[in-house]
Design a protein around this motif. Structure first.
Motif, short mmCIF file in Angstrom:
data_model
loop_
_atom_site.label_atom_id
_atom_site.label_comp_id
_atom_site.label_asym_id
_atom_site.label_seq_id
_atom_site.Cartn_x
_atom_site.Cartn_y
_atom_site.Cartn_z
N GLY A 122 37.84 40.00 36.26
CA GLY A 122 38.92 39.05 36.03
C GLY A 122 40.10 39.28 36.95
O GLY A 122 40.71 38.33 37.45
N GLN A 147 39.13 37.96 40.43
CA GLN A 147 39.16 36.51 40.48
C GLN A 147 40.59 35.99 40.42
O GLN A 147 40.95 35.02 41.10
N ALA A 148 41.42 36.61 39.61
CA ALA A 148 42.82 36.20 39.51
C ALA A 148 43.54 36.41 40.85
O ALA A 148 44.39 35.60 41.25
N VAL A 184 39.01 35.23 33.94
CA VAL A 184 40.43 35.42 34.24
C VAL A 184 41.31 35.11 33.02
O VAL A 184 42.47 35.54 32.97
N SER A 235 35.94 29.91 40.54
CA SER A 235 36.51 31.08 39.90
C SER A 235 35.65 31.43 38.69
O SER A 235 34.43 31.24 38.71
#
Length: 237
Positions: free
Chosen positions: A107, A110-111, A98, A94
């Motif tokens: 972000g 990725q979250a 985030v 990741s």
């Protein structure tokens, strides 16, 4: 068997090496041929696109743990395949972005991936590095040619982390099957782009300086490599 996706990338290659050094059976998924991949002896190389169902089926055969490099466009498909083949653990690469108060497009994406993995029912672990030291290799050609590296926001500071350190954490998680944990990985010191170029000059013994360019010009170059939303987040242009 442990599968490493993105196996010839800056982090993936080091994950493969670490796991082999620990005596683990490793399968490496890469777009490269085995000859092009040039991975250490002992790695079983599967060549192909991780978005191709047949390639994915071959790569996941008898696999119990996966180092998952995030390819946004095919991520859901790959994760579903991991669930279908009853993978026990996914270690997702990741990003520290985030955790930012304003994570932006990168972000949020990725979250989204983290949430998907967490809700998949698989054992999970996340590795969230900051900026990778290897990214500064992009300066190598212009520095070799002219001694000048150009970019926007030269005074912006980051704490770059060595990709080998990121790989070491991922390999430890995979080796021990650790789940339900998140590791944020940062470098030891915040350095501006100007400072990093200066360090390169000191280490190589060659003149090296940073040239500040307008954000709009830097954005045009960056668009060759990253999606438009990421360009807007990184450069505001």
């Amino acid at each position: 068997m442990i599968l490493v996706t993105g196996a010839t990338g800056n982090i993936g290659r080091n994950v493969v090496t670490r796991l082999l050094d620990q005596g683990r059976r490793v399968r490496a998924l890469t777009l490269d041929t085995p000859q092009e991949a040039a991975l250490p002896d002992g790695a079983e190389v599967v060549s192909g696109d991780m978005g191709d169902p047949q390639t994915l089926a071959t790569a996941l055969r008898d696999v119990r743990r996966v180092f998952l490099f995030p390819v946004f466009e095919v991520f859901d498909q790959v994760l579903s395949a991991c669930v279908s083949t009853r993978v026990e653990q996914v270690v997702l690469l990741s990003s520290a972005v985030v955790t930012f108060p304003e994570p932006g497009w990168l972000g949020r994406e990725q979250a989204r991936l983290e949430t998907a993995v967490r809700e998949s029912g698989l054992g999970w672990a996340f590795v969230r590095p900051t900026y990778l030291m290897a990214n500064d290799l992009n300066w190598a050609p212009p520095l070799a040619a002219s001694g000048v590296a150009a970019g926007a926001y030269g005074d912006a500071a980051l704490a770059p982390v060595d990709e080998r350190d990121v790989a070491a954490i991922a390999a430890h998680l995979l080796t021990h099957g650790l789940t339900g944990c998140t590791f944020e990985v940062t470098g030891p010191q915040a350095l501006t782009q100007i400072e990093r170029v200066g360090i390169i000059g000191e280490v190589t013994g060659r003149p090296a300086r940073f040239h500040e360019m307008p954000a709009s010009e830097a954005a045009r170059e960056l668009r060759q490599w990253v999606p438009e939303p990421a360009v807007e987040q990184l450069l505001g242009s």
